[in-house]
Design an enzyme around this catalytic site. Structure first.
Site, PDB file in Angstrom:
ATOM      1  N   SER A  91       0.897  -1.429   0.195  1.00 30.91           N
ATOM      2  CA  SER A  91      -0.063  -0.244  -0.185  1.00 30.91           C
ATOM      3  C   SER A  91       0.345   1.136  -0.054  1.00 30.91           C
ATOM      4  O   SER A  91       0.975   1.631   1.116  1.00 30.91           O
ATOM      5  CB  SER A  91      -0.597  -0.255   1.639  1.00 30.91           C
ATOM      6  OG  SER A  91      -0.381   0.360   2.227  1.00 30.91           O
ATOM      7  N   HIS A 135      -3.315  -6.431   1.910  1.00 24.54           N
ATOM      8  CA  HIS A 135      -2.514  -7.067   2.887  1.00 24.54           C
ATOM      9  C   HIS A 135      -3.052  -8.408   2.134  1.00 24.54           C
ATOM     10  O   HIS A 135      -2.641  -9.256   2.502  1.00 24.54           O
ATOM     11  CB  HIS A 135      -1.444  -6.980   4.310  1.00 24.54           C
ATOM     12  CG  HIS A 135      -0.833  -5.186   3.686  1.00 24.54           C
ATOM     13  ND1 HIS A 135      -1.049  -4.613   4.852  1.00 24.54           N
ATOM     14  CD2 HIS A 135      -0.211  -4.772   2.637  1.00 24.54           C
ATOM     15  CE1 HIS A 135       0.550  -3.825   4.841  1.00 24.54           C
ATOM     16  NE2 HIS A 135       0.425  -3.927   3.459  1.00 24.54           N
ATOM     17  N   GLU A 177      -4.826  -2.578   9.425  1.00 19.90           N
ATOM     18  CA  GLU A 177      -4.092  -2.849  10.543  1.00 19.90           C
ATOM     19  C   GLU A 177      -4.720  -2.744  11.842  1.00 19.90           C
ATOM     20  O   GLU A 177      -5.359  -1.242  11.814  1.00 19.90           O
ATOM     21  CB  GLU A 177      -2.538  -1.986  10.370  1.00 19.90           C
ATOM     22  CG  GLU A 177      -1.764  -3.140   8.842  1.00 19.90           C
ATOM     23  CD  GLU A 177      -0.678  -2.597   9.194  1.00 19.90           C
ATOM     24  OE1 GLU A 177      -0.169  -1.813  10.084  1.00 19.90           O
ATOM     25  OE2 GLU A 177      -0.004  -1.996   7.684  1.00 19.90           O
ATOM     26  N   GLU A 225       1.913  -9.412   6.832  1.00 23.55           N
ATOM     27  CA  GLU A 225       2.553  -9.154   7.959  1.00 23.55           C
ATOM     28  C   GLU A 225       2.110  -9.781   9.117  1.00 23.55           C
ATOM     29  O   GLU A 225       2.746  -9.637  10.338  1.00 23.55           O
ATOM     30  CB  GLU A 225       2.241  -7.373   7.825  1.00 23.55           C
ATOM     31  CG  GLU A 225       2.072  -5.902   7.094  1.00 23.55           C
ATOM     32  CD  GLU A 225       2.013  -4.847   7.807  1.00 23.55           C
ATOM     33  OE1 GLU A 225       1.559  -4.665   8.737  1.00 23.55           O
ATOM     34  OE2 GLU A 225       3.039  -4.335   7.342  1.00 23.55           O
ATOM     35  N   ASP A 261      -4.255   0.812  11.288  1.00 20.83           N
ATOM     36  CA  ASP A 261      -3.987   1.940  10.469  1.00 20.83           C
ATOM     37  C   ASP A 261      -4.888   1.537   9.367  1.00 20.83           C
ATOM     38  O   ASP A 261      -4.998   0.458   8.359  1.00 20.83           O
ATOM     39  CB  ASP A 261      -2.802   1.241   9.482  1.00 20.83           C
ATOM     40  CG  ASP A 261      -1.992   1.880   8.236  1.00 20.83           C
ATOM     41  OD1 ASP A 261      -2.645   2.404   7.780  1.00 20.83           O
ATOM     42  OD2 ASP A 261      -1.294   1.686   7.722  1.00 20.83           O
ATOM     43  N   GLU A 293      -2.995   5.810  11.872  1.00 23.64           N
ATOM     44  CA  GLU A 293      -2.463   5.890  10.726  1.00 23.64           C
ATOM     45  C   GLU A 293      -3.107   5.969   9.519  1.00 23.64           C
ATOM     46  O   GLU A 293      -4.008   5.417   9.838  1.00 23.64           O
ATOM     47  CB  GLU A 293      -1.462   4.340  10.567  1.00 23.64           C
ATOM     48  CG  GLU A 293      -0.588   4.626   9.273  1.00 23.64           C
ATOM     49  CD  GLU A 293       0.750   3.872  10.124  1.00 23.64           C
ATOM     50  OE1 GLU A 293       0.872   3.060  10.722  1.00 23.64           O
ATOM     51  OE2 GLU A 293       0.764   3.611   8.520  1.00 23.64           O
ATOM     52  N   ASP A 315       1.212   8.216   7.065  1.00 23.49           N
ATOM     53  CA  ASP A 315       1.954   7.146   6.773  1.00 23.49           C
ATOM     54  C   ASP A 315       2.017   7.637   4.968  1.00 23.49           C
ATOM     55  O   ASP A 315       3.026   8.517   4.620  1.00 23.49           O
ATOM     56  CB  ASP A 315       1.827   5.865   7.323  1.00 23.49           C
ATOM     57  CG  ASP A 315       2.330   4.888   5.896  1.00 23.49           C
ATOM     58  OD1 ASP A 315       3.458   5.783   5.434  1.00 23.49           O
ATOM     59  OD2 ASP A 315       2.322   3.589   6.120  1.00 23.49           O
ATOM     60  N   LYS A 344       9.603   5.289   7.252  1.00 23.63           N
ATOM     61  CA  LYS A 344       9.760   4.346   6.369  1.00 23.63           C
ATOM     62  C   LYS A 344      11.163   4.006   5.938  1.00 23.63           C
ATOM     63  O   LYS A 344      10.924   5.086   4.630  1.00 23.63           O
ATOM     64  CB  LYS A 344       8.936   3.798   5.773  1.00 23.63           C
ATOM     65  CG  LYS A 344       7.750   2.953   6.063  1.00 23.63           C
ATOM     66  CD  LYS A 344       6.622   3.522   5.211  1.00 23.63           C
ATOM     67  CE  LYS A 344       5.556   2.177   6.140  1.00 23.63           C
ATOM     68  NZ  LYS A 344       4.328   1.823   4.989  1.00 23.63           N
ATOM     69  N   HIS A 370       8.370  -0.681   9.583  1.00 28.98           N
ATOM     70  CA  HIS A 370       8.489  -1.953   8.791  1.00 28.98           C
ATOM     71  C   HIS A 370       7.727  -2.092   7.175  1.00 28.98           C
ATOM     72  O   HIS A 370       7.608  -0.958   7.629  1.00 28.98           O
ATOM     73  CB  HIS A 370       8.547  -3.466   9.002  1.00 28.98           C
ATOM     74  CG  HIS A 370       6.648  -3.930   9.628  1.00 28.98           C
ATOM     75  ND1 HIS A 370       6.111  -4.624   9.298  1.00 28.98           N
ATOM     76  CD2 HIS A 370       5.710  -2.827   9.169  1.00 28.98           C
ATOM     77  CE1 HIS A 370       4.916  -4.941  10.142  1.00 28.98           C
ATOM     78  NE2 HIS A 370       4.763  -3.862   9.487  1.00 28.98           N
ATOM     79  N   LYS A 382       7.076   0.139  15.029  1.00 27.06           N
ATOM     80  CA  LYS A 382       5.980  -0.813  13.798  1.00 27.06           C
ATOM     81  C   LYS A 382       6.408  -1.860  12.993  1.00 27.06           C
ATOM     82  O   LYS A 382       7.121  -1.364  11.925  1.00 27.06           O
ATOM     83  CB  LYS A 382       4.769   0.159  12.927  1.00 27.06           C
ATOM     84  CG  LYS A 382       3.423  -0.808  12.598  1.00 27.06           C
ATOM     85  CD  LYS A 382       2.204  -0.010  11.727  1.00 27.06           C
ATOM     86  CE  LYS A 382       3.069   0.242  10.790  1.00 27.06           C
ATOM     87  NZ  LYS A 382       1.500   0.252   9.038  1.00 27.06           N
TER      88      LYS A 382
HETATM   89  C1  LIG Z   1       3.515  -1.475   6.574  1.00 27.15           C
HETATM   90  C2  LIG Z   1       2.441  -0.480   5.474  1.00 27.15           C
HETATM   91  O1  LIG Z   1       2.251  -1.129   4.502  1.00 27.15           O
HETATM   92  P1  LIG Z   1       3.093  -1.435   3.158  1.00 27.15           P
HETATM   93  O2  LIG Z   1       4.869  -1.531   3.669  1.00 27.15           O
HETATM   94  O3  LIG Z   1       2.381  -1.605   2.340  1.00 27.15           O
HETATM   95  O4  LIG Z   1       2.966   0.232   2.940  1.00 27.15           O
HETATM   96  C3  LIG Z   1       1.720   0.704   6.051  1.00 27.15           C
HETATM   97  O5  LIG Z   1       0.937   0.741   4.834  1.00 27.15           O
HETATM   98  O6  LIG Z   1       1.781   1.028   7.219  1.00 27.15           O
HETATM   99 MG   LIG Z   2       0.254   2.098   7.023  1.00 24.29          MG
END
Ligand SMILES: C=C(OP(=O)(O)O)C(=O)O
Ligand SMILES: [Mg+2]
Length: 401
Positions: free
Chosen positions: A42, A146, A155, A196, A232, A275, A302, A327, A355, A378
């Site tokens: 995503s 996911h 999530e 995940e 999330d 999130e 995010d 990230k 992650h 996370k």
């Molecule tokens: C960890 C996540 O998913 P992705 O790595 O698929 O963006 C997220 O959206 O926070």
């Molecule tokens: Mg996210």
């Protein structure tokens, strides 16, 4: 001593079985660092560009490796990362790929730490780091991008905010994950796991709220400390820009309804973390929601911020969110990720080091979180590529890295 003498790049498997980039960095004195790029499903529209690994490796070999070998010092992370930017020559790593960039950046940091004989968090954060640990947010039920045929919200996260130690927190999240499995079995809802490692039952979001709330409360009673509940929403994945609505399986919500819905959820479930409740382009809606519930919960960006300081500055100016997901592969280097965390901290935004849904055994983010005193990480609850980071946090706390 940290002069880089070799950079090797290869394709390895990630947790989804897709190829990703792994980098080895070697220094003059024999220092060695190895790191691998994770990969999102995503992904935010404004992330640095991940290229197909074969192409990213070829481009990095051509443009970046010659500028690093015999030229750069692994101990000087800012210089290494500046060279990666210069070698790429674009503003989104679309030439060498953010996957090659982040793998080299993290491998260089590990090589620098290796030469010093210091744990990575200490090389990155200094000798006074290592006493504070992030609260791990653990994904226990999930769907969205996911997992097919599961919840709309991506999530449902356990957040053991009252845990006395990182070890207690990590085990609490695994216990919530196990408690969810028991509740699913009682309800005759067998299911597999998403990318995940979260359970991915074919249920609607309201049933998932009930289940996770019950699992969290059961484990909280057992362990005797406070476990919060977080989400999330991955709002950009639900948002249809043509109609301007958030598309759930059972109904649509316009932006005002989405804000009201999230605010109700914060009240009802006492959510400690939300999130991406809204679309990645909608700073105003983020600001409205933050105004409404930002004193009760973390509203985290995010896809909104993509670990990018320019986007974070805009968020700070407009009062959008009060927390940022970090990230490193969204932005391409550790320097950029560090700068985003520092800017966030200076402006009262909580950083959540994270992650990706496609992961490897790489543990850099555990060290990054400790090095920067990030209040949250996370990184899932179970599954080898997730426990790699969680177990590394336990080792750091035990002074055993
Ligand atoms: C960890 C996540 O998913 P992705 O790595 O698929 O963006 C997220 O959206 O926070
Ligand atoms: Mg996210």
């Amino acid at each position: 001593m940290t002069l880089i003498t070799d950079v090797r790049l290869r394709r390895i498997l990630d947790s989804r079985g897709n190829p990703t980039v792994e980098a080895d960095v070697v220094t003059e004195s024999g220092g060695f660092g190895r790191a691998a790029a994770p990969s999102g499903a995503s992904t935010g529209e404004y992330e640095a560009v991940e290229r197909p690994p074969g192409e990213a490796i070829a481009a990095a070999r051509e443009h970046a490796v010659p500028r690093l070998v015999g030229e750069a010092y692994a101990g000087n992370q800012r210089d290494v990362d500046a060279i990666l930017h210069a070698a790429d020559g674009t503003d989104d790593f679309s030439e060498i790929g953010a996957n090659s960039a982040v793998a080299i950046s993290m491998a260089a940091a590990k090589a620098g730490a290796d030469v010093l004989g210091a744990p990575l968090f200490q090389h990155l954060g200094g000798t006074f780091r290592g006493d504070n640990f992030p609260v791990p947010l653990g994904n226990v039920v999930g769907g969205g991008e996911h997992a097919a045929d599961a919840t709309d919200i991506q999530e449902f996260l356990a957040a053991p905010v009252g845990a006395p130690s990182v070890e207690d927190a990590v085990f609490a999240n695994a216990a919530v994950h196990a408690a969810v499995a028991d509740l699913l079995e009682e309800r005759d809802l067998p299911c597999g796991k998403g990318d995940e490692g979260a359970w991915a039952p074919s249920i609607d979001d309201s049933e998932a709220f009930e289940l996770v709330a019950e699992a969290v409360s059961m484990v909280q009673d057992e362990v005797g400390f406070n476990i919060g509940f977080g989400l999330d929403v991955a709002g950009a994945e639900l948002y249809d820009s043509d109609s301007g609505t958030y598309e759930y399986s059972d109904r649509s919500r316009d932006t005002d309804e989405q804000i009201a819905y999230i605010a109700e959820l914060v009240e009802e479930y006492d959510l400690v973390y939300v999130e991406d409740p809204l679309d990645e382009d909608d700073y105003d809606a983020f600001a409205d929601l933050t105004d409404e519930v930002g004193d009760q919960t973390l509203i985290c960006g995010d896809d909104l911020f993509v670990t990018n300081t320019d986007r974070l500055v805009e968020g700070i100016d407009r009062g959008a969110a009060n927390s940022i997901l970090i990230k490193p592969n969204q932005i391409g280097t550790l320097t950029d990720a560090f700068d985003a965390i520092e800017l966030a901290t200076e402006n009262g935004y909580d950083s959540v080091v994270s992650h990706r849904s496609g992961e490897t055994e790489d543990t850099t983010i555990a060290h990054l979180a400790v090095a920067t005193d990030a209040p949250f990480i996370k990184t899932g609850a179970v599954g080898g590529e997730r426990t790699a980071k969680l177990n590394e946090l336990i080792r750091i706390a035990d002074d055993a890295t």
